[in-house]
Design an enzyme around this catalytic site. Structure first.
Site, short mmCIF file in Angstrom:
data_model
loop_
_atom_site.label_atom_id
_atom_site.label_comp_id
_atom_site.label_asym_id
_atom_site.label_seq_id
_atom_site.Cartn_x
_atom_site.Cartn_y
_atom_site.Cartn_z
CE LYS A 1 2.46 2.05 2.47
NZ LYS A 1 3.31 1.34 3.25
C1 LIG Z 1 2.64 1.46 4.87
C2 LIG Z 1 1.24 1.83 5.49
C3 LIG Z 1 0.92 2.59 6.61
C4 LIG Z 1 2.26 3.06 7.67
O1 LIG Z 1 2.91 3.58 7.10
P1 LIG Z 1 4.52 3.47 7.83
O2 LIG Z 1 5.11 4.71 7.26
O3 LIG Z 1 5.27 2.16 7.50
O4 LIG Z 1 4.50 3.80 9.40
C5 LIG Z 1 -0.29 2.69 7.20
N1 LIG Z 1 -1.39 2.41 6.38
C6 LIG Z 1 -0.96 1.60 5.16
C7 LIG Z 1 -2.23 1.32 4.21
C8 LIG Z 1 0.04 1.29 4.69
O5 LIG Z 1 0.33 0.78 3.58
#
Ligand SMILES: *Cc1c(COP(=O)(O)O)cnc(C)c1O
Length: 397
Positions: free
Chosen positions: A186
Protein backbone atom coordinates in the site's frame (compact mmCIF):
# COMPACT_ATOMS: atom_id res chain seq x y z
CA UNK A 1 2.31 3.33 -4.35
CA UNK A 2 3.94 1.43 -2.77
CA UNK A 3 5.65 3.04 0.22
CA UNK A 4 8.15 0.22 0.60
CA UNK A 5 10.01 1.67 -2.38
CA UNK A 6 11.15 4.52 -0.17
CA UNK A 7 12.01 2.56 2.97
CA UNK A 8 15.02 3.98 4.73
CA UNK A 9 16.74 5.47 7.75
CA UNK A 10 13.63 6.99 9.32
CA UNK A 11 11.88 3.61 9.37
CA UNK A 12 15.03 1.94 10.77
CA UNK A 13 15.34 4.53 13.50
CA UNK A 14 11.73 4.01 14.63
CA UNK A 15 12.08 0.23 14.66
CA UNK A 16 15.35 0.49 16.59
CA UNK A 17 13.54 2.33 19.42
CA UNK A 18 11.26 -0.67 19.81
CA UNK A 19 14.04 -3.24 19.57
CA UNK A 20 16.13 -1.35 22.14
CA UNK A 21 13.39 -1.53 24.75
CA UNK A 22 12.28 -5.02 23.72
CA UNK A 23 8.60 -4.14 24.25
CA UNK A 24 6.94 -5.40 21.08
CA UNK A 25 3.42 -5.22 22.55
CA UNK A 26 1.29 -2.10 22.19
CA UNK A 27 -0.33 -2.34 25.64
CA UNK A 28 1.22 -2.46 29.10
CA UNK A 29 4.86 -2.94 30.19
CA UNK A 30 4.97 0.76 31.04
CA UNK A 31 8.18 0.56 33.06
CA UNK A 32 10.20 -1.23 30.39
CA UNK A 33 9.37 0.75 27.32
CA UNK A 34 11.57 3.87 27.63
CA UNK A 35 8.53 6.01 26.95
CA UNK A 36 7.95 4.50 23.49
CA UNK A 37 4.32 3.94 22.52
CA UNK A 38 4.54 3.57 18.74
CA UNK A 39 0.95 2.38 18.18
CA UNK A 40 -0.42 5.26 20.26
CA UNK A 41 1.87 7.73 18.53
CA UNK A 42 0.76 6.55 15.08
CA UNK A 43 -2.91 6.64 16.11
CA UNK A 44 -2.58 10.25 17.26
CA UNK A 45 -0.76 11.26 14.06
CA UNK A 46 -3.26 9.44 11.84
CA UNK A 47 -6.28 10.95 13.59
CA UNK A 48 -4.79 14.39 13.12
CA UNK A 49 -3.86 13.85 9.46
CA UNK A 50 -7.33 12.43 8.74
CA UNK A 51 -9.13 15.21 10.65
CA UNK A 52 -10.90 12.52 12.67
CA UNK A 53 -11.51 12.35 16.40
CA UNK A 54 -10.28 8.76 16.66
CA UNK A 55 -7.96 6.34 14.94
CA UNK A 56 -7.44 2.78 16.09
CA UNK A 57 -4.73 0.54 14.65
CA UNK A 58 -5.25 -3.17 13.99
CA UNK A 59 -3.30 -6.02 12.42
CA UNK A 60 -4.46 -5.54 8.79
CA UNK A 61 -6.84 -3.67 6.51
CA UNK A 62 -9.08 -6.73 6.45
CA UNK A 63 -9.14 -6.70 10.26
CA UNK A 64 -9.93 -2.97 10.14
CA UNK A 65 -13.04 -3.64 8.03
CA UNK A 66 -14.20 -6.42 10.35
CA UNK A 67 -13.54 -4.33 13.45
CA UNK A 68 -15.30 -1.30 11.93
CA UNK A 69 -18.40 -3.36 11.12
CA UNK A 70 -18.37 -5.07 14.52
CA UNK A 71 -17.93 -1.75 16.31
CA UNK A 72 -21.18 -0.53 14.74
CA UNK A 73 -23.00 -3.66 15.87
CA UNK A 74 -23.17 -5.44 12.49
CA UNK A 75 -23.81 -9.17 12.92
CA UNK A 76 -25.51 -12.28 11.61
CA UNK A 77 -27.89 -11.74 8.71
CA UNK A 78 -27.23 -7.99 8.31
CA UNK A 79 -26.68 -6.95 4.70
CA UNK A 80 -23.68 -4.88 3.65
CA UNK A 81 -23.62 -3.39 0.17
CA UNK A 82 -20.21 -3.61 -1.54
CA UNK A 83 -18.92 -3.25 -5.12
CA UNK A 84 -18.15 -5.99 -7.69
CA UNK A 85 -14.71 -4.44 -8.20
CA UNK A 86 -12.70 -4.48 -4.98
CA UNK A 87 -10.39 -6.85 -3.11
CA UNK A 88 -11.62 -10.16 -1.65
CA UNK A 89 -11.14 -8.63 1.83
CA UNK A 90 -14.45 -6.78 1.39
CA UNK A 91 -16.63 -9.88 1.51
CA UNK A 92 -14.29 -11.74 3.88
CA UNK A 93 -14.65 -9.05 6.52
CA UNK A 94 -18.45 -9.09 6.18
CA UNK A 95 -18.73 -12.90 6.26
CA UNK A 96 -16.46 -13.07 9.31
CA UNK A 97 -19.33 -11.54 11.28
CA UNK A 98 -22.02 -13.77 9.76
CA UNK A 99 -23.27 -10.78 7.78
CA UNK A 100 -24.12 -10.87 4.09
CA UNK A 101 -22.09 -9.23 1.32
CA UNK A 102 -24.46 -7.81 -1.29
CA UNK A 103 -22.52 -7.15 -4.48
CA UNK A 104 -23.53 -4.11 -6.51
CA UNK A 105 -22.41 -2.73 -9.90
CA UNK A 106 -19.75 -0.12 -10.41
CA UNK A 107 -19.98 2.75 -12.90
CA UNK A 108 -17.44 4.90 -14.75
CA UNK A 109 -15.93 5.90 -11.39
CA UNK A 110 -14.95 2.20 -11.03
CA UNK A 111 -16.63 2.30 -7.63
CA UNK A 112 -20.22 1.89 -6.39
CA UNK A 113 -22.93 3.21 -8.71
CA UNK A 114 -25.38 5.07 -6.40
CA UNK A 115 -28.44 4.19 -8.51
CA UNK A 116 -27.54 0.48 -8.40
CA UNK A 117 -26.98 0.80 -4.65
CA UNK A 118 -30.45 2.24 -4.13
CA UNK A 119 -32.02 -0.71 -5.98
CA UNK A 120 -30.16 -3.19 -3.76
CA UNK A 121 -31.39 -1.74 -0.44
CA UNK A 122 -33.69 -4.08 1.53
CA UNK A 123 -35.03 -4.03 5.08
CA UNK A 124 -31.93 -6.02 6.12
CA UNK A 125 -29.41 -3.51 4.70
CA UNK A 126 -27.31 -1.86 7.40
CA UNK A 127 -24.21 -0.54 5.69
CA UNK A 128 -23.04 0.88 2.38
CA UNK A 129 -19.36 0.12 1.88
CA UNK A 130 -17.81 2.02 -1.04
CA UNK A 131 -14.27 0.93 -1.89
CA UNK A 132 -11.99 3.66 -3.18
CA UNK A 133 -10.25 1.34 -5.61
CA UNK A 134 -6.99 2.43 -7.20
CA UNK A 135 -6.99 5.72 -5.35
CA UNK A 136 -10.33 7.28 -6.32
CA UNK A 137 -13.82 7.47 -4.85
CA UNK A 138 -17.49 6.97 -5.58
CA UNK A 139 -19.99 9.83 -5.60
CA UNK A 140 -19.93 9.98 -1.80
CA UNK A 141 -22.48 12.76 -1.63
CA UNK A 142 -25.07 10.58 -3.37
CA UNK A 143 -24.22 7.65 -1.09
CA UNK A 144 -24.51 9.88 2.00
CA UNK A 145 -27.96 10.94 0.87
CA UNK A 146 -29.01 7.30 0.48
CA UNK A 147 -27.66 6.53 3.95
CA UNK A 148 -29.65 9.42 5.39
CA UNK A 149 -32.83 8.42 3.59
CA UNK A 150 -32.66 4.74 4.60
CA UNK A 151 -30.94 5.00 7.99
CA UNK A 152 -27.75 3.24 6.89
CA UNK A 153 -24.10 3.57 7.84
CA UNK A 154 -21.44 4.68 5.38
CA UNK A 155 -18.18 2.75 5.80
CA UNK A 156 -15.36 3.82 3.47
CA UNK A 157 -12.78 1.26 2.47
CA UNK A 158 -9.95 3.70 1.84
CA UNK A 159 -7.28 0.99 1.88
CA UNK A 160 -6.00 2.01 -1.57
CA UNK A 161 -6.72 5.71 -1.32
CA UNK A 162 -4.91 7.17 1.68
CA UNK A 163 -4.08 10.79 1.00
CA UNK A 164 -6.97 11.39 -1.40
CA UNK A 165 -9.84 13.71 -0.49
CA UNK A 166 -13.49 14.50 -1.16
CA UNK A 167 -14.91 17.99 -0.85
CA UNK A 168 -11.87 18.96 1.17
CA UNK A 169 -12.10 16.05 3.61
CA UNK A 170 -9.53 13.25 3.68
CA UNK A 171 -10.87 10.01 2.18
CA UNK A 172 -11.83 7.71 5.05
CA UNK A 173 -13.16 10.61 7.13
CA UNK A 174 -16.29 11.26 5.07
CA UNK A 175 -18.33 8.25 6.23
CA UNK A 176 -19.34 7.13 9.72
CA UNK A 177 -16.27 4.90 9.70
CA UNK A 178 -13.22 4.65 7.44
CA UNK A 179 -10.60 1.94 7.02
CA UNK A 180 -6.99 1.90 5.86
CA UNK A 181 -4.53 -0.88 5.09
CA UNK A 182 -0.81 -0.62 5.72
CA UNK A 183 0.12 -3.95 4.16
CA UNK A 184 3.37 -4.26 2.25
CA UNK A 185 2.11 -2.96 -1.11
CA UNK A 186 0.00 0.00 0.00
CA UNK A 187 0.92 3.70 -0.34
CA UNK A 188 2.29 3.69 3.19
CA UNK A 189 3.20 0.42 4.86
CA UNK A 190 3.73 -1.06 8.31
CA UNK A 191 4.64 -4.46 6.82
CA UNK A 192 1.19 -5.56 7.97
CA UNK A 193 -1.34 -3.29 9.62
CA UNK A 194 -4.57 -1.37 9.27
CA UNK A 195 -6.63 1.32 10.94
CA UNK A 196 -10.20 2.36 11.66
CA UNK A 197 -11.02 6.05 11.88
CA UNK A 198 -14.25 7.58 13.18
CA UNK A 199 -15.70 10.63 14.88
CA UNK A 200 -18.12 8.40 16.77
CA UNK A 201 -17.04 7.88 20.38
CA UNK A 202 -19.08 4.70 20.90
CA UNK A 203 -17.72 3.03 17.75
CA UNK A 204 -14.18 3.93 18.79
CA UNK A 205 -14.68 2.50 22.27
CA UNK A 206 -16.10 -0.69 20.76
CA UNK A 207 -13.30 -0.92 18.19
CA UNK A 208 -10.37 -0.84 20.60
CA UNK A 209 -12.02 -3.33 22.93
CA UNK A 210 -13.22 -5.69 20.21
CA UNK A 211 -9.79 -5.86 18.59
CA UNK A 212 -8.19 -6.90 21.91
CA UNK A 213 -10.43 -9.75 23.16
CA UNK A 214 -13.06 -7.37 24.51
CA UNK A 215 -10.64 -5.99 27.17
CA UNK A 216 -11.88 -2.62 28.41
CA UNK A 217 -8.37 -1.05 28.65
CA UNK A 218 -9.20 0.58 32.00
CA UNK A 219 -6.40 0.78 34.54
CA UNK A 220 -2.81 -0.44 34.36
CA UNK A 221 -3.34 -4.05 35.42
CA UNK A 222 -3.98 -6.04 32.22
CA UNK A 223 -5.21 -9.03 34.22
CA UNK A 224 -7.83 -6.96 36.04
CA UNK A 225 -9.51 -5.60 32.92
CA UNK A 226 -13.18 -6.32 32.39
CA UNK A 227 -14.60 -7.69 29.15
CA UNK A 228 -17.94 -6.06 28.40
CA UNK A 229 -18.45 -8.15 25.25
CA UNK A 230 -16.82 -10.89 23.16
CA UNK A 231 -13.87 -9.83 21.10
CA UNK A 232 -10.95 -11.21 19.11
CA UNK A 233 -7.24 -10.52 18.67
CA UNK A 234 -6.70 -8.03 15.88
CA UNK A 235 -3.84 -6.17 17.61
CA UNK A 236 -0.95 -4.54 15.76
CA UNK A 237 2.57 -4.95 17.17
CA UNK A 238 4.84 -2.09 18.15
CA UNK A 239 7.32 -3.12 15.45
CA UNK A 240 4.74 -2.70 12.71
CA UNK A 241 3.44 0.54 14.20
CA UNK A 242 6.99 1.93 14.40
CA UNK A 243 7.42 1.51 10.63
CA UNK A 244 4.10 3.30 10.16
CA UNK A 245 5.15 6.28 12.28
CA UNK A 246 8.00 6.93 9.86
CA UNK A 247 5.90 6.23 6.75
CA UNK A 248 2.92 8.42 7.71
CA UNK A 249 5.28 11.36 8.22
CA UNK A 250 6.20 10.92 4.54
CA UNK A 251 2.67 10.55 3.18
CA UNK A 252 2.47 14.01 1.63
CA UNK A 253 5.88 13.55 0.00
CA UNK A 254 4.69 10.20 -1.44
CA UNK A 255 1.45 11.70 -2.75
CA UNK A 256 3.25 14.55 -4.47
CA UNK A 257 5.59 12.10 -6.23
CA UNK A 258 2.60 10.02 -7.33
CA UNK A 259 0.81 13.14 -8.51
CA UNK A 260 3.74 14.28 -10.63
CA UNK A 261 4.14 10.85 -12.27
CA UNK A 262 0.37 10.43 -12.75
CA UNK A 263 0.10 13.73 -14.61
CA UNK A 264 3.04 12.95 -16.90
CA UNK A 265 1.31 9.74 -17.94
CA UNK A 266 -2.15 11.26 -18.15
CA UNK A 267 -0.99 14.11 -20.33
CA UNK A 268 0.77 11.71 -22.69
CA UNK A 269 -2.23 9.36 -22.98
CA UNK A 270 -4.63 12.27 -23.56
CA UNK A 271 -3.48 12.53 -27.17
CA UNK A 272 -4.69 8.98 -27.92
CA UNK A 273 -8.25 9.39 -29.26
CA UNK A 274 -9.31 5.89 -28.11
CA UNK A 275 -8.37 6.58 -24.49
CA UNK A 276 -10.85 8.03 -21.99
CA UNK A 277 -10.22 8.36 -18.28
CA UNK A 278 -12.01 7.09 -15.21
CA UNK A 279 -14.45 9.66 -13.84
CA UNK A 280 -13.54 11.32 -10.57
CA UNK A 281 -16.70 12.71 -8.90
CA UNK A 282 -17.01 16.48 -8.43
CA UNK A 283 -15.06 17.63 -5.41
CA UNK A 284 -12.91 14.52 -5.36
CA UNK A 285 -9.14 14.36 -5.50
CA UNK A 286 -7.44 11.03 -6.10
CA UNK A 287 -4.32 9.92 -4.25
CA UNK A 288 -2.77 9.23 -7.68
CA UNK A 289 -1.70 5.68 -6.83
CA UNK A 290 -2.94 4.44 -10.24
CA UNK A 291 -3.97 5.96 -13.54
CA UNK A 292 -7.05 4.10 -14.83
CA UNK A 293 -8.40 4.53 -18.34
CA UNK A 294 -10.90 2.98 -20.72
CA UNK A 295 -10.51 1.73 -24.27
CA UNK A 296 -13.53 1.59 -26.61
CA UNK A 297 -14.05 -2.19 -26.33
CA UNK A 298 -13.12 -5.19 -24.22
CA UNK A 299 -11.19 -6.67 -27.16
CA UNK A 300 -9.15 -3.49 -27.59
CA UNK A 301 -8.39 -3.31 -23.89
CA UNK A 302 -7.24 -6.94 -23.81
CA UNK A 303 -5.11 -6.43 -26.89
CA UNK A 304 -3.54 -3.23 -25.57
CA UNK A 305 -2.86 -4.79 -22.18
CA UNK A 306 -1.17 -7.78 -23.79
CA UNK A 307 0.89 -5.54 -26.06
CA UNK A 308 2.05 -3.46 -23.09
CA UNK A 309 3.29 -6.64 -21.41
CA UNK A 310 5.08 -8.03 -24.44
CA UNK A 311 6.73 -4.64 -25.02
CA UNK A 312 8.15 -4.60 -21.51
CA UNK A 313 5.77 -2.04 -19.96
CA UNK A 314 5.16 -3.58 -16.53
CA UNK A 315 2.80 -2.49 -13.71
CA UNK A 316 -0.29 -2.26 -15.96
CA UNK A 317 -3.33 -4.20 -14.74
CA UNK A 318 -6.34 -5.62 -16.55
CA UNK A 319 -8.69 -6.21 -13.62
CA UNK A 320 -11.42 -7.94 -15.60
CA UNK A 321 -9.44 -11.20 -15.59
CA UNK A 322 -7.92 -10.72 -12.15
CA UNK A 323 -8.46 -13.40 -9.48
CA UNK A 324 -8.38 -11.08 -6.48
CA UNK A 325 -10.20 -7.96 -7.55
CA UNK A 326 -13.21 -8.73 -9.71
CA UNK A 327 -16.34 -10.81 -8.97
CA UNK A 328 -15.98 -13.04 -12.07
CA UNK A 329 -13.18 -15.04 -10.41
CA UNK A 330 -14.68 -15.28 -6.93
CA UNK A 331 -16.02 -18.82 -7.23
CA UNK A 332 -15.14 -19.48 -3.58
CA UNK A 333 -17.80 -16.89 -2.74
CA UNK A 334 -20.26 -17.92 -5.45
CA UNK A 335 -19.96 -21.61 -4.51
CA UNK A 336 -19.87 -20.90 -0.75
CA UNK A 337 -16.64 -22.87 -0.30
CA UNK A 338 -15.96 -22.53 3.43
CA UNK A 339 -13.80 -24.92 5.45
CA UNK A 340 -16.58 -25.46 7.94
CA UNK A 341 -20.31 -24.90 7.83
CA UNK A 342 -21.33 -21.29 7.16
CA UNK A 343 -23.90 -19.66 9.46
CA UNK A 344 -27.50 -20.41 8.47
CA UNK A 345 -28.13 -16.68 7.89
CA UNK A 346 -25.35 -16.57 5.30
CA UNK A 347 -26.43 -19.78 3.52
CA UNK A 348 -29.98 -18.47 3.26
CA UNK A 349 -29.20 -14.81 2.69
CA UNK A 350 -26.36 -14.90 0.17
CA UNK A 351 -27.65 -13.99 -3.30
CA UNK A 352 -27.04 -16.52 -6.08
CA UNK A 353 -24.13 -14.74 -7.71
CA UNK A 354 -23.95 -17.23 -10.59
CA UNK A 355 -27.23 -15.72 -11.83
CA UNK A 356 -26.78 -12.04 -10.99
CA UNK A 357 -26.59 -9.55 -13.85
CA UNK A 358 -23.45 -7.47 -13.52
CA UNK A 359 -23.26 -6.45 -17.16
CA UNK A 360 -22.84 -2.79 -16.19
CA UNK A 361 -19.71 -3.67 -14.20
CA UNK A 362 -18.46 -5.84 -17.06
CA UNK A 363 -18.99 -2.94 -19.46
CA UNK A 364 -16.68 -0.64 -17.46
CA UNK A 365 -14.15 -3.04 -15.95
CA UNK A 366 -13.82 -5.03 -19.21
CA UNK A 367 -12.51 -1.90 -20.92
CA UNK A 368 -10.26 -0.69 -18.10
CA UNK A 369 -6.49 -0.70 -17.88
CA UNK A 370 -4.87 0.63 -14.70
CA UNK A 371 -1.26 1.67 -14.51
CA UNK A 372 0.36 1.56 -11.09
CA UNK A 373 2.17 4.82 -10.32
CA UNK A 374 5.44 4.05 -8.63
CA UNK A 375 7.17 6.45 -6.27
CA UNK A 376 10.59 5.42 -7.45
CA UNK A 377 10.14 6.41 -11.11
CA UNK A 378 12.07 9.60 -11.83
CA UNK A 379 10.56 12.30 -14.00
CA UNK A 380 12.76 11.19 -16.90
CA UNK A 381 11.84 7.51 -16.51
CA UNK A 382 8.18 8.42 -16.27
CA UNK A 383 8.31 10.45 -19.48
CA UNK A 384 10.00 7.58 -21.32
CA UNK A 385 7.47 5.10 -19.96
CA UNK A 386 4.57 7.39 -20.96
CA UNK A 387 5.96 7.76 -24.49
CA UNK A 388 6.35 3.98 -24.80
CA UNK A 389 2.82 3.38 -23.52
CA UNK A 390 1.35 5.78 -26.08
CA UNK A 391 3.25 4.06 -28.90
CA UNK A 392 2.20 0.57 -27.81
CA UNK A 393 -1.46 1.51 -27.32
CA UNK A 394 -1.61 3.39 -30.62
CA UNK A 395 -0.16 0.49 -32.57
CA UNK A 396 -2.40 -2.08 -30.88
CA UNK A 397 -5.75 -0.27 -31.29
C1 LIG B 1 -5.36 -4.18 0.68
C2 LIG B 1 -6.80 -4.01 0.73
C3 LIG B 1 -7.59 -4.49 1.79
C4 LIG B 1 -7.06 -5.36 2.86
O1 LIG B 1 -5.93 -4.94 3.50
P1 LIG B 1 -4.89 -5.98 4.15
O2 LIG B 1 -4.10 -5.09 5.03
O3 LIG B 1 -4.08 -6.57 3.04
O4 LIG B 1 -5.67 -6.99 4.91
C5 LIG B 1 -8.93 -4.19 1.80
N1 LIG B 1 -9.51 -3.49 0.81
C6 LIG B 1 -8.80 -3.04 -0.24
C7 LIG B 1 -9.48 -2.23 -1.28
C8 LIG B 1 -7.43 -3.30 -0.33
O5 LIG B 1 -6.75 -2.88 -1.40
Amino acid sequence: MPGFELFGDKEREQVRDVLDSGVLMRYGFDGMRNGHWKAKELEAALAQRMQSKHAHLVSSGTAALTVALASAGIGAGDEVIMPTFTFVASFESILALGAIPVLVDVDDTLTLDPSAVEKAITNKTKVIMPVHMCGSMADLHALQQLCGKHGLLLLEDACQAIGGSYQGKPLGSVGDLGCFSFDYVKTITCGEGGAVITNNEAYYQNAHKYSDHGHDHIGNDRGAEQHPFLGYNFRISELNAAVGVAQLARLDEFISLQKRNYHILREALSIVPEVTFRRVPDGGEENYSFLSFFLPSEEMAQKAHKALGTNGVDACFYWYNNNWHYYRKWEHLTDKKALGKLPEEVIKGLPDYSKTDFSASDYWVGRTISCLIKLGWSEKEMKERAKKMVEVIQSST
